[in-house]
Design a protein around this motif. Structure first.
Motif, PDB file in Angstrom:
ATOM      1  N   VAL A 123       0.859  -1.186   0.000  1.00 23.22           N
ATOM      2  CA  VAL A 123       0.000   0.000   0.000  1.00 23.22           C
ATOM      3  C   VAL A 123       0.898   1.240   0.000  1.00 23.22           C
ATOM      4  N   VAL A 124       0.603   2.200  -0.836  1.00 22.83           N
ATOM      5  CA  VAL A 124       1.270   3.494  -0.764  1.00 22.83           C
ATOM      6  C   VAL A 124       0.240   4.515  -0.312  1.00 22.83           C
ATOM      7  N   LEU A 125       0.506   5.128   0.839  1.00 22.71           N
ATOM      8  CA  LEU A 125      -0.387   6.140   1.383  1.00 22.71           C
ATOM      9  C   LEU A 125       0.013   7.519   0.881  1.00 22.71           C
ATOM     10  N   TYR A 126      -0.941   8.248   0.359  1.00 21.05           N
ATOM     11  CA  TYR A 126      -0.739   9.635  -0.046  1.00 21.05           C
ATOM     12  C   TYR A 126      -1.432  10.496   0.997  1.00 21.05           C
ATOM     13  N   GLY A 127      -0.625  11.111   1.852  1.00 18.72           N
ATOM     14  CA  GLY A 127      -1.176  11.874   2.957  1.00 18.72           C
ATOM     15  C   GLY A 127      -0.460  11.514   4.240  1.00 18.72           C
ATOM     16  N   ASN A 128      -0.756  12.251   5.299  1.00 14.61           N
ATOM     17  CA  ASN A 128      -0.075  12.027   6.570  1.00 14.61           C
ATOM     18  C   ASN A 128      -1.038  11.541   7.651  1.00 14.61           C
ATOM     19  N   ALA A 129      -0.516  11.421   8.874  1.00 12.61           N
ATOM     20  CA  ALA A 129      -1.338  10.897   9.965  1.00 12.61           C
ATOM     21  C   ALA A 129      -2.494  11.815  10.312  1.00 12.61           C
ATOM     22  N   SER A 130      -2.392  13.091   9.946  1.00 18.31           N
ATOM     23  CA  SER A 130      -3.450  14.049  10.259  1.00 18.31           C
ATOM     24  C   SER A 130      -4.605  14.023   9.263  1.00 18.31           C
ATOM     25  N   ASN A 131      -4.347  13.537   8.042  1.00 16.74           N
ATOM     26  CA  ASN A 131      -5.421  13.612   7.035  1.00 16.74           C
ATOM     27  C   ASN A 131      -5.711  12.304   6.295  1.00 16.74           C
ATOM     28  N   ASN A 132      -4.843  11.299   6.419  1.00 18.56           N
ATOM     29  CA  ASN A 132      -5.127  10.019   5.752  1.00 18.56           C
ATOM     30  C   ASN A 132      -5.734   9.053   6.764  1.00 18.56           C
ATOM     31  N   LYS A 133      -6.986   8.699   6.546  1.00 19.69           N
ATOM     32  CA  LYS A 133      -7.725   7.883   7.505  1.00 19.69           C
ATOM     33  C   LYS A 133      -7.236   6.441   7.581  1.00 19.69           C
ATOM     34  N   ALA A 134      -6.386   6.031   6.655  1.00 23.61           N
ATOM     35  CA  ALA A 134      -5.835   4.676   6.687  1.00 23.61           C
ATOM     36  C   ALA A 134      -4.525   4.614   7.461  1.00 23.61           C
ATOM     37  N   TRP A 135      -3.987   5.771   7.856  1.00 23.77           N
ATOM     38  CA  TRP A 135      -2.675   5.805   8.500  1.00 23.77           C
ATOM     39  C   TRP A 135      -2.622   4.921   9.739  1.00 23.77           C
ATOM     40  N   ASN A 136      -3.555   5.089  10.650  1.00 20.87           N
ATOM     41  CA  ASN A 136      -3.517   4.335  11.904  1.00 20.87           C
ATOM     42  C   ASN A 136      -3.786   2.850  11.718  1.00 20.87           C
ATOM     43  N   LYS A 137      -4.363   2.485  10.600  1.00 24.60           N
ATOM     44  CA  LYS A 137      -4.575   1.065  10.316  1.00 24.60           C
ATOM     45  C   LYS A 137      -3.261   0.379   9.928  1.00 24.60           C
ATOM     46  N   LEU A 138      -2.314   1.172   9.425  1.00 22.03           N
ATOM     47  CA  LEU A 138      -1.088   0.601   8.869  1.00 22.03           C
ATOM     48  C   LEU A 138       0.192   1.092   9.530  1.00 22.03           C
ATOM     49  N   LEU A 139       0.187   2.321  10.043  1.00 18.42           N
ATOM     50  CA  LEU A 139       1.441   2.917  10.513  1.00 18.42           C
ATOM     51  C   LEU A 139       1.349   3.528  11.914  1.00 18.42           C
ATOM     52  N   LYS A 140       0.385   3.097  12.679  1.00 16.27           N
ATOM     53  CA  LYS A 140       0.184   3.658  14.012  1.00 16.27           C
ATOM     54  C   LYS A 140       1.435   3.540  14.867  1.00 16.27           C
ATOM     55  N   ASN A 141       2.169   2.429  14.733  1.00 16.25           N
ATOM     56  CA  ASN A 141       3.337   2.174  15.573  1.00 16.25           C
ATOM     57  C   ASN A 141       4.664   2.377  14.847  1.00 16.25           C
ATOM     58  N   ALA A 142       4.621   2.981  13.677  1.00 18.11           N
ATOM     59  CA  ALA A 142       5.857   3.208  12.915  1.00 18.11           C
ATOM     60  C   ALA A 142       6.705   4.276  13.603  1.00 18.11           C
ATOM     61  N   PRO A 143       8.030   4.196  13.498  1.00 18.81           N
ATOM     62  CA  PRO A 143       8.899   5.188  14.138  1.00 18.81           C
ATOM     63  C   PRO A 143       8.907   6.533  13.430  1.00 18.81           C
ATOM     64  N   ILE A 144       8.321   6.595  12.240  1.00 22.45           N
ATOM     65  CA  ILE A 144       8.191   7.853  11.513  1.00 22.45           C
ATOM     66  C   ILE A 144       6.717   8.244  11.522  1.00 22.45           C
ATOM     67  N   GLN A 145       6.434   9.421  12.043  1.00 19.29           N
ATOM     68  CA  GLN A 145       5.067   9.923  12.074  1.00 19.29           C
ATOM     69  C   GLN A 145       5.051  11.301  11.418  1.00 19.29           C
ATOM     70  N   VAL A 146       4.223  11.428  10.383  1.00 12.09           N
ATOM     71  CA  VAL A 146       4.112  12.683   9.648  1.00 12.09           C
ATOM     72  C   VAL A 146       2.799  13.340  10.035  1.00 12.09           C
ATOM     73  N   LEU A 147       2.888  14.538  10.560  1.00  9.16           N
ATOM     74  CA  LEU A 147       1.720  15.263  11.029  1.00  9.16           C
ATOM     75  C   LEU A 147       1.672  16.639  10.378  1.00  9.16           C
ATOM     76  N   LYS A 148       0.630  17.377  10.660  1.00  8.66           N
ATOM     77  CA  LYS A 148       0.555  18.742  10.155  1.00  8.66           C
ATOM     78  C   LYS A 148       1.613  19.582  10.867  1.00  8.66           C
ATOM     79  N   GLY A 149       2.567  20.085  10.112  1.00  6.26           N
ATOM     80  CA  GLY A 149       3.583  20.968  10.673  1.00  6.26           C
ATOM     81  C   GLY A 149       4.817  20.296  11.236  1.00  6.26           C
ATOM     82  N   GLU A 150       4.882  18.958  11.222  1.00  2.57           N
ATOM     83  CA  GLU A 150       6.072  18.311  11.762  1.00  2.57           C
ATOM     84  C   GLU A 150       6.195  16.859  11.330  1.00  2.57           C
ATOM     85  N   ILE A 151       7.434  16.353  11.393  1.00  4.47           N
ATOM     86  CA  ILE A 151       7.729  14.939  11.173  1.00  4.47           C
ATOM     87  C   ILE A 151       8.496  14.439  12.384  1.00  4.47           C
TER      88      ILE A 151
END
Length: 243
Positions: A123-151
């Motif tokens: 799966v390739v997600l286009y978007g970050n944890a703040s706006n992609n609703k699939a993020w927490n299904k796949l990357l909730k525990n990933a060491p890289i978290q992309v949010l609005k205004g920060e990584i």
């Protein structure tokens, strides 16, 4: 090097064989493949490499995210401009893949992504944890978290609305599939991800690349982080060059 496999049957060795590596001699069964793994700094025979670690079917490099019947999932949880941009970006990448690689890629909205319906597919997600609703299904525990205004990269936090990133990470519900990310921390950062050189066959990308919008005009000087996760897919054991 953290692990390697010797295909003894292909070498037609006798049943009693041995491996000498780093001045260590390890007895082995010549009738079956020998899998060596470094444990506490010492080479050890193991049955197999755990699929939670890097292994041949899932070893990284961002471009590997586009293998394995990949599906593109774009964000719909942001504002109108963000949602439109990510949808267009996913479609642009899919169309580029079509004419460069002669392959058709499914492109769906995050709200329509059901993990079980795309089991064991990249799966390739286009978007970050703040706006992609699939993020927490796949990357909730990933060491890289992309949010609005920060990584967030482990304990490190990079701030700004002009940051973009590409990275690949194991899909948590699959022993073989990966998740790729194309994301920005804001509109400027999103536009920094506009080039899709990762679809070209002659380019190479690490596991993780973080850059700012200046990369579009200054190239390498706009890159803030580049490198590879550790064999356990951690930041702590990885190898990264930072600005």
């Amino acid at each position: 090097m953290a692990a390697l496999t010797f295909d003894f049957p292909a070498l037609k060795l006798p049943a009693e064989a041995s491996i000498t590596i780093d001045n260590e001699t390890i007895p082995a069964d010549g009738t079956r493949p020998a899998v060596l793994k470094k444990v506490s700094g010492k080479w050890t025979l193991v049955e197999e490499i755990p699929v939670t670690e890097k292994y041949p079917s899932r070893y990284g490099g961002f471009k590997q995210a586009f293998d394995n019947r990949v599906v593109f999932v774009y964000a719909t949880g942001g504002n109108k401009e963000e949602n439109t941009w990510y949808q267009n970006k996913a479609r642009f990448d899919a169309e580029t893949f079509l004419y460069r690689g002669n392959g058709s890629i499914d492109v769906i909205a995050d709200k329509d992504f059901i993990p079980s319906a795309y089991a064991d597919r990249n799966v390739v997600l286009y978007g970050n944890a703040s706006n992609n609703k699939a993020w927490n299904k796949l990357l909730k525990n990933a060491p890289i978290q992309v949010l609005k205004g920060e990584i967030r990269m482990g304990d490190k936090v990079l701030k700004g609305n002009d940051l973009g990133t590409y990275f690949v990470y194991p899909r948590p519900d699959s022993p073989m599939a990966s998740v790729g990310v194309v994301a920005g921390t804001g509109i400027e950062g999103m536009k920094a991800t506009y080039p899709n050189d990762y679809i070209s066959g002659i380019t190479g990308f690490p596991d993780l690349l973080i850059f700012n919008v200046d990369m579009l005009k200054e190239g390498i000087h706009g890159i803030q982080v580049s490198g590879f996760f550790g064999n356990d897919w951690s930041v702590e054991n990885g190898c990264f060059i930072t600005e």
